[in-house]
Design a protein around this motif. Structure first.
Motif, PDB file in Angstrom:
ATOM      1  N   MET A 187       7.722  -0.312  -4.443  1.00  0.00           N
ATOM      2  CA  MET A 187       8.207   0.946  -3.772  1.00  0.00           C
ATOM      3  C   MET A 187       8.511   0.394  -2.236  1.00  0.00           C
ATOM      4  O   MET A 187       7.783  -0.138  -1.603  1.00  0.00           O
ATOM      5  CB  MET A 187       7.211   2.085  -3.632  1.00  0.00           C
ATOM      6  CG  MET A 187       7.014   2.621  -4.888  1.00  0.00           C
ATOM      7  SD  MET A 187       5.790   3.529  -5.256  1.00  0.00           S
ATOM      8  CE  MET A 187       5.273   3.366  -7.077  1.00  0.00           C
TER       9      MET A 187
ATOM     10  N   THR B  88      -1.164   7.382   3.733  1.00  0.00           N
ATOM     11  CA  THR B  88      -2.145   5.992   3.390  1.00  0.00           C
ATOM     12  C   THR B  88      -2.223   5.188   4.342  1.00  0.00           C
ATOM     13  O   THR B  88      -2.964   4.096   4.406  1.00  0.00           O
ATOM     14  CB  THR B  88      -1.750   5.248   2.186  1.00  0.00           C
ATOM     15  OG1 THR B  88      -0.260   5.088   2.259  1.00  0.00           O
ATOM     16  CG2 THR B  88      -1.816   6.463   0.924  1.00  0.00           C
TER      17      THR B  88
ATOM     18  N   THR C 282       1.048  -1.216   0.034  1.00  0.00           N
ATOM     19  CA  THR C 282       0.069  -0.052  -0.207  1.00  0.00           C
ATOM     20  C   THR C 282       0.971   1.336  -0.084  1.00  0.00           C
ATOM     21  O   THR C 282       0.367   2.433   0.187  1.00  0.00           O
ATOM     22  CB  THR C 282      -0.987   0.065   1.151  1.00  0.00           C
ATOM     23  OG1 THR C 282      -0.285  -0.250   2.292  1.00  0.00           O
ATOM     24  CG2 THR C 282      -2.143  -0.980   1.184  1.00  0.00           C
ATOM     25  N   CYS C 283       2.198   1.136  -0.051  1.00  0.00           N
ATOM     26  CA  CYS C 283       2.866   2.278  -0.190  1.00  0.00           C
ATOM     27  C   CYS C 283       2.632   2.903  -1.742  1.00  0.00           C
ATOM     28  O   CYS C 283       2.860   2.172  -2.604  1.00  0.00           O
ATOM     29  CB  CYS C 283       4.418   1.827  -0.097  1.00  0.00           C
ATOM     30  SG  CYS C 283       5.634   3.302  -0.314  1.00  0.00           S
ATOM     31  N   ILE C 284       2.515   4.192  -1.651  1.00  0.00           N
ATOM     32  CA  ILE C 284       2.373   5.023  -2.779  1.00  0.00           C
ATOM     33  C   ILE C 284       3.772   5.994  -3.387  1.00  0.00           C
ATOM     34  O   ILE C 284       3.559   6.589  -4.232  1.00  0.00           O
ATOM     35  CB  ILE C 284       1.132   5.665  -3.155  1.00  0.00           C
ATOM     36  CG1 ILE C 284       1.253   6.650  -1.691  1.00  0.00           C
ATOM     37  CG2 ILE C 284      -0.060   4.945  -2.849  1.00  0.00           C
ATOM     38  CD1 ILE C 284       0.194   7.828  -1.711  1.00  0.00           C
ATOM     39  N   GLY C 285       4.738   5.520  -2.384  1.00  0.00           N
ATOM     40  CA  GLY C 285       5.884   6.256  -3.091  1.00  0.00           C
ATOM     41  C   GLY C 285       6.041   7.737  -2.586  1.00  0.00           C
ATOM     42  O   GLY C 285       6.599   8.464  -3.450  1.00  0.00           O
ATOM     43  N   CYS C 286       5.026   8.293  -1.872  1.00  0.00           N
ATOM     44  CA  CYS C 286       5.052   9.812  -1.849  1.00  0.00           C
ATOM     45  C   CYS C 286       6.013  10.539  -1.256  1.00  0.00           C
ATOM     46  O   CYS C 286       6.097  11.686  -1.353  1.00  0.00           O
ATOM     47  CB  CYS C 286       3.436  10.104  -1.082  1.00  0.00           C
ATOM     48  SG  CYS C 286       3.630   9.911   0.566  1.00  0.00           S
ATOM     49  N   LYS C 287       6.833   9.867  -0.256  1.00  0.00           N
ATOM     50  CA  LYS C 287       7.952  10.462   0.291  1.00  0.00           C
ATOM     51  C   LYS C 287       7.514  11.304   1.486  1.00  0.00           C
ATOM     52  O   LYS C 287       8.405  11.996   1.803  1.00  0.00           O
ATOM     53  CB  LYS C 287       9.069  11.126  -0.616  1.00  0.00           C
ATOM     54  CG  LYS C 287       9.572  10.355  -2.003  1.00  0.00           C
ATOM     55  CD  LYS C 287      10.152  11.080  -2.861  1.00  0.00           C
ATOM     56  CE  LYS C 287      10.510  10.228  -4.268  1.00  0.00           C
ATOM     57  NZ  LYS C 287      11.339  11.148  -5.004  1.00  0.00           N
TER      58      LYS C 287
END
Lengths: 297, 848
Positions: free
Chosen positions: A95, A181, A37-42
């Motif tokens: 990610m 998230t 569920t990681c969206i790599g938003c940083k």
């Protein structure tokens, strides 16, 4: 005050015993990272920088969304991006949040020769104490995850602290707080393991990821940071996550048998000197040594 | 959004298209992840690139930029063919059963609807209408008198066509002219082969997506809800409005509108853009989306007559037609503006309102400036040069303007337009534009409300003081207004009334408090009043509790009827922060305030069946209470509270018909009552549906030398789309070290195959050109955009993030080529919303 509630159970390079080392771990903390569920938003990268007041560094374009190739002395938390094609031809963009894994059996601590430069608290957090660091870099060799990084100017090594300062005040780490998230979770190791296994099962049952599983490598005694992976049989696709990490044998040898061999050699040498003296006495001087010209006294 | 952010957690199925919420709305995207984690909801992502949203999707389809209507039309055809429709909902809550006039013709081989005037490039929409019906619903023949009335002898313009009061209908949906049959016929051409030809999505993949999305309505089962989530990937086209229309049709067909976890959900692109459009930051509406007056209206009554709809429905049904209350909203608005000067005698100061005689939209405005009609511009937090489209035209327009006032927090491409690359020192000397640069406050230094995509007005306090000599926006605007008013008082003018008579009753007129402004927007009553149904009373001078209290007799004021209720006698409702959510549906009734009337899910009457019972018992939003003879529930009913289910009042109370429009009649849209697939203006192929009408027939092209449009024959064969990253926010974060560290340099995403063709590697510099301009940046070579077969031709797509220009940290250090992405984009706009075609235009790609 902030460190007062953290009790140390292991100390690097320390002579003698550590007061806490035999105590039962009542509550080890654990960070759960759900890569599915990681969206790599940083947000977590930024939160780590902000909380720890890390200075900005220069970055350059690297043909990737990844901020920089690896962690730095002033960048402790980095999302690794990898484009991966599944067997059926569909694409995945993996990610993985990369930072110190806070191993139960830390290789860095085992390798460190400086007293108190690396400690492990009873809650499992492994922390560098830069005031005691001698900048030898052995911890870098000891880490199977390639995490600690040296500041070449100040000759100190740095890594993620699992926000030991926040945790000691009952707060979650900065990265956890910032994740939008809810892919990052924080709690006791038991609770996080349960959550992770549940999520992995959900993925296997409902999401066409038959090999979903939890990454909690036994070779380092388990870790304070665990992952849910879409495919736990292939950790390497997540930016080189080692499949079966352990403390390098060189470190184990050097700090284990070699250390005692060295001690033995040293003590044995002293005993040998003493025995030799007892047996052979002090060295007598030859006539020639006293009177090099050959004249008799 | 018809629904809201938190509501997304209630969904069973998400179609995310024309949007990339993981990257551009990461916080709101939490709710999509919640739905996946807690309900095993499925996510379908359709996008020209494999984005960070696609990385967590269950199914991803790569689509050619601009081909969306073909995909969605294919889904409509699939749903009808496989009986995955909400039958009762369709017949009773939409206009599917309405019979359309015989004269109406669908576009088939010629690609245009009935009534097209090729010379004028517009439609005579009178055939786009329902047939009038008798009480049994049978269509009555057009009365003969219509022909004479159409051309009255005295030369007066013919009365505009209107919806028939009694509409002809066929509840069995069999009549060949009923909306449902027309819908079926229209999208019959959108079979899977055609979808593949146009979109580039392989047939089997498309069918997988269509099957998955419509599976919520398998065998007509109503329990599940599906949502459609989109953003500017849909609006940035010359048919953007129609793409959204197609999605609305799908959601009506599937009975998802009004349902928790359903709806048609626009993700707005800026923190307060919803607020900006609600408060009429666009030329063609007044606050609350009231239609602006035109010169032809002639008087307040003429204006009201044109814009106030009358009910139009099947005889046995009821329609609340809430826009029938328009005069109450309009009078209250004019009382806010003109106070005592707005009375029945003065025609409510109607004369003081500007009459909108033509298009004044964004692209038109820059065209006007280029042609010397617009002499000056206030640019507040708006970087017109970087926004484009066709940035060079905007730069050249500024060179011709007399003055430019920039209100900003950083110098940017607009505030330093004379430094754009390619301008020589000599050219610079010739520029006569006077530029004023006003230092403004950043978002954390201002209070006021932000209205989010979910229509929630949330008050925010200023977190920091403004640095240096910065001023608040309202202070700057107020002082300019007071100065202009002073000049009008002293010197007179052509028509001083709109300025001199404007109310300006703030405690600090030179720097009005936004809390006072919000109070004014909510409005108050000048007299004691009582609500006839609830018996609630208010005293003269008190804030009105809601728009149901507004009157058309001048006794109430209200700056924006949809915001009425946001600041009542109980206080500033937008400041509330009670997170309680007893229903668990994410309604949070007492957190902030949502328009209208704090309703969280619009059209929620449609979440119940004809008897007033929720379609899904596990997500009960509102329901009919037999005991109290009222609609009650967890959300505020978006409906007449005491309308009994047996009276069959339609749930879509803002439409004259009371029902959802599958067919959008008369002047609702400039280019058709049903969406038809047209190619983007710069297209790699002819339209396979009708090659002789490839493009949207009513899209206009601009005519200055800088308005050029490219074709494949000119060498532009690569489809280009533009977009935003998580790490940057438009054109200002290139000034912020944190963001610059995350993504330091501009880049262009190109397929691995294209890089191989060109013999280049990631990191090498590329030159991307359209017929209008050139953009230079490093290549990001990726597997996430694959080559596509468009109508049998191998076609490449590339993507360009927009965040760089000629001023910023990296720019000032000489680390970039200083070009602006929108040098590439074309000056063509949607004929309904006037949004430019920033996505899906043609370029060529070369090594730099």
């Amino acid at each position: 005050m902030s460190q007062a509630t953290l009790r140390i159970q292991k100390i690097s390079g320390h002579a003698g015993s550590v007061p806490g080392e035999d105590t039962q771990r009542e509550f080890t903390v654990c960070k759960l990272i759900d890569t599915t569920t990681c969206i790599g938003c940083k947000a977590c990268e930024v939160a780590c920088m902000e909380w720890n007041d890390l200075p900005f560094g220069e970055t350059i374009f690297g043909n990737t969304y990844q901020t920089m190739p690896e962690t730095r002395w002033n960048y402790w938390n980095l999302i690794l991006f990898n484009e991966h094609e599944r067997e059926d031809g569909t694409l995945m963009w993996l990610m993985r949040k990369n930072q110190c894994m806070h191993c139960a059996d830390p290789g860095c601590l085992a390798a460190c020769p400086a007293d108190g430069a690396i400690v492990q608290y009873t809650n499992g957090i492994v922390d560098f104490q830069q005031a005691n660091c001698i900048g030898c870099g052995y911890c870098i060799a000891g880490c199977p995850f390639d995490i600690p990084k040296l500041n070449h100017q100040t000759k100190r090594v740095f890594k993620c602290t699992l926000c030991s300062d926040r945790v000691s005040e009952g707060l979650e780490p900065a990265c956890i707080k910032s994740c939008p998230t809810g892919c990052l979770h924080f709690g006791s190791k038991d609770d996080m393991k349960t959550l992770a296994e549940g999520r992995a099962k959900q993925l296997r049952d409902h999401s066409n990821f038959p090999h979903a599983g939890v990454y909690d490598p036994p070779g380092v005694g388990g870790t304070g940071v665990i992952y849910v992976l879409h495919d736990a049989t292939k950790p390497e696709i997540y930016g080189g996550l080692p499949a079966d990490p352990s403390i390098p044998w060189t470190v184990k040898l050097w700090k284990g048998p070699l250390k005692w061999l060295g001690n033995l050699a040293m003590v044995g040498g002293i005993i040998g000197l003493f025995v030799h003296y007892l047996r052979y006495g002090p060295k007598d001087r030859d006539d020639e040594d006293i009177n090099p010209s050959g004249a008799k006294p | 959004m018809t629904n809201g952010w938190v509501d997304i957690k209630n969904t069973d199925m998400m179609l995310i298209m024309g949007g990339n919420p993981a990257e551009n709305h990461p916080c709101g995207f939490k709710w999509a992840i919640e739905a996946k984690r807690n309900r095993n909801a499925k996510m379908i992502v359709v996008d020209p690139r494999f984005t960070r949203t696609a990385s967590v999707a269950d199914l991803f389809c790569q689509i050619r930029a601009g081909a969306d209507i073909a995909f969605l039309g294919g889904v409509i055809r699939y749903a009808i063919e496989n009986n995955r429709i909400a039958k009762d909902y369709l017949i009773n809550y939409t206009n599917a059963a309405f019979i359309v006039k015989d004269a109406f013709k669908l576009p088939e081989a010629d690609g245009v609807f009935s009534g097209f005037d090729a010379k004028a490039q517009t439609y005579d929409k009178s055939s786009w209408n329902y047939a009038g019906g008798d009480s049994g619903g049978k269509a009555v023949p057009e009365p003969h008198v219509m022909a004479a009335a159409a051309h009255p002898a005295n030369g007066a313009p013919p009365p505009p066509p209107a919806l028939p009061e009694k509409v002809a209908y066929d509840f069995s949906l069999q009549n060949p002219n009923c909306v449902f049959q027309l819908l079926k016929k229209h999208y019959d051409r959108y079979n899977p082969d055609m979808v593949e030809r146009i979109t580039g999505i392989p047939k089997d993949q498309f069918l997988k997506a269509a099957d998955l999305f419509t599976s919520v309505r398998k065998d007509g089962d109503m329990k599940k809800a599906a949502t459609i989530i989109y953003a500017v990937g849909w609006t940035h086209h010359t048919f953007g409005t129609q793409i959204i229309r197609t999605a609305a049709i799908i959601q009506l067909l599937l009975g998802n509108v009004g349902r928790a976890g359903g709806g048609v959900n626009a993700l707005r692109g800026h923190s307060n853009i919803q607020g900006a459009t609600d408060m009429a930051g666009v030329f063609d509406t007044l606050p609350g989306y009231l239609k602006v007056p035109t010169p032809a209206d002639g008087s307040f009554d003429g204006w009201m007559k044109r814009i106030t709809p009358k009910p139009a429905k099947p005889g046995p049904w009821d329609s609340w037609n809430y826009y029938g209350n328009t005069p109450k909203f309009a009078v209250s608005f004019l009382k806010t503006l003109y106070g005592d000067a707005a009375t029945k005698q003065t025609d409510w100061a109607y004369d003081n309102l500007p009459k909108v005689d033509r298009n004044y939209s964004w692209v038109q405005m820059w065209d006007n400036m280029y042609n010397g009609i617009v002499k000056g511009i206030f640019a507040f937090g708006m970087n017109g040069v970087a926004i484009g489209p066709d940035s060079q035209k905007n730069i050249d327009a500024l060179k011709k303007a007399d003055w430019l006032v920039v209100g900003e927090i950083y110098p940017d491409e607009t505030s330093e337009f004379w430094k754009s690359p390619g301008i020589t020192a000599d050219e610079m000397k010739k520029i006569q534009t006077t530029v004023y640069r006003l230092p403004c406050a950043g978002f954390a230094e201002k209070d006021g409300t932000f209205t989010n995509s979910a229509r929630w007005l949330q008050w925010k306090n200023a977190a920091l003081p403004m640095p240096g000599d910065c001023r608040l926006d309202q202070g700057i605007v107020a002082q300019i207004f007071l100065k202009v008013r002073e000049l009008y008082k002293k010197e007179g003018g052509k028509f001083p009334d709109p300025i001199l008579k404007l109310t300006w009753n703030y405690t600090d007129p030179a720097n009005p408090s936004l809390a006072e402004v919000l109070k004014e927007i909510n409005g108050k009553s000048f007299v004691d009043a009582e609500d006839p149904v609830t018996k609630q009373q208010i005293k003269a001078g008190q804030q009105v509790p809601g728009f149901a209290w507004l009157k058309d007799d001048g006794t109430t004021t209200c700056g924006n009827w949809i915001y009425c209720g946001s600041y009542t006698e109980a206080g500033n409702m937008t400041m509330r922060r009670d997170p309680a959510d007893p229903s668990g549906l994410g309604i949070h009734q007492n957190w902030a305030w949502s328009w209208p009337a704090n309703r969280r899910v619009l059209y929620n009457r449609a979440s119940c069946d004809l008897e007033g019972k929720p379609w899904d018992g596990s997500r009960r939003q509102i329901w009919w209470s037999e005991a109290t003879q009222k609609w009650v529930g967890n959300d505020v009913p978006d409906f007449k509270a005491d309308s009994k289910p047996k009276d069959h009042m339609g749930p879509f109370i803002m439409n004259a018909e009371g029902v959802g429009r599958i067919f959008a009649p008369l002047g609702a849209f400039a280019d058709g009552p049903l969406p038809e697939f047209y190619e983007p203006v710069e297209s790699p192929i002819d339209n396979p549906l009708h090659p002789q009408q490839t493009h949207n027939p009513v899209v206009k092209r601009f005519k200055t030398p800088l308005d050029k449009y490219g074709t494949p024959k000119d060498g532009y064969t690569v489809v280009c789309t533009t977009y935003r990253l998580t790490e940057h926010y438009h054109y200002w974060t290139k000034n912020n070290p944190m963001n610059v560290q995350l993504v330091p340099e501009p880049f262009v995403e190109i397929p691995v195959e294209m890089a191989d063709d060109m013999g280049l590697h990631g990191g090498e510099t590329l030159k991307v050109s359209s017929i209008r301009g050139t953009y230079i940046a490093k290549a990001m070579v990726t597997k996430r955009i694959k080559p596509m077969m468009i109508d049998g031709k191998k076609t490449y797509q590339i993507g360009i993030p927009i965040h760089w220009g000629y001023r910023g940290i990296a720019e000032d250090e000489g680390k970039t080529a200083l070009t602006v992405t929108n040098l590439l984009s074309p000056t063509v706009i949607d004929p309904n919303a006037f949004t430019p075609e920033f996505k899906g235009f043609l370029v060529k790609v070369e090594k730099a």
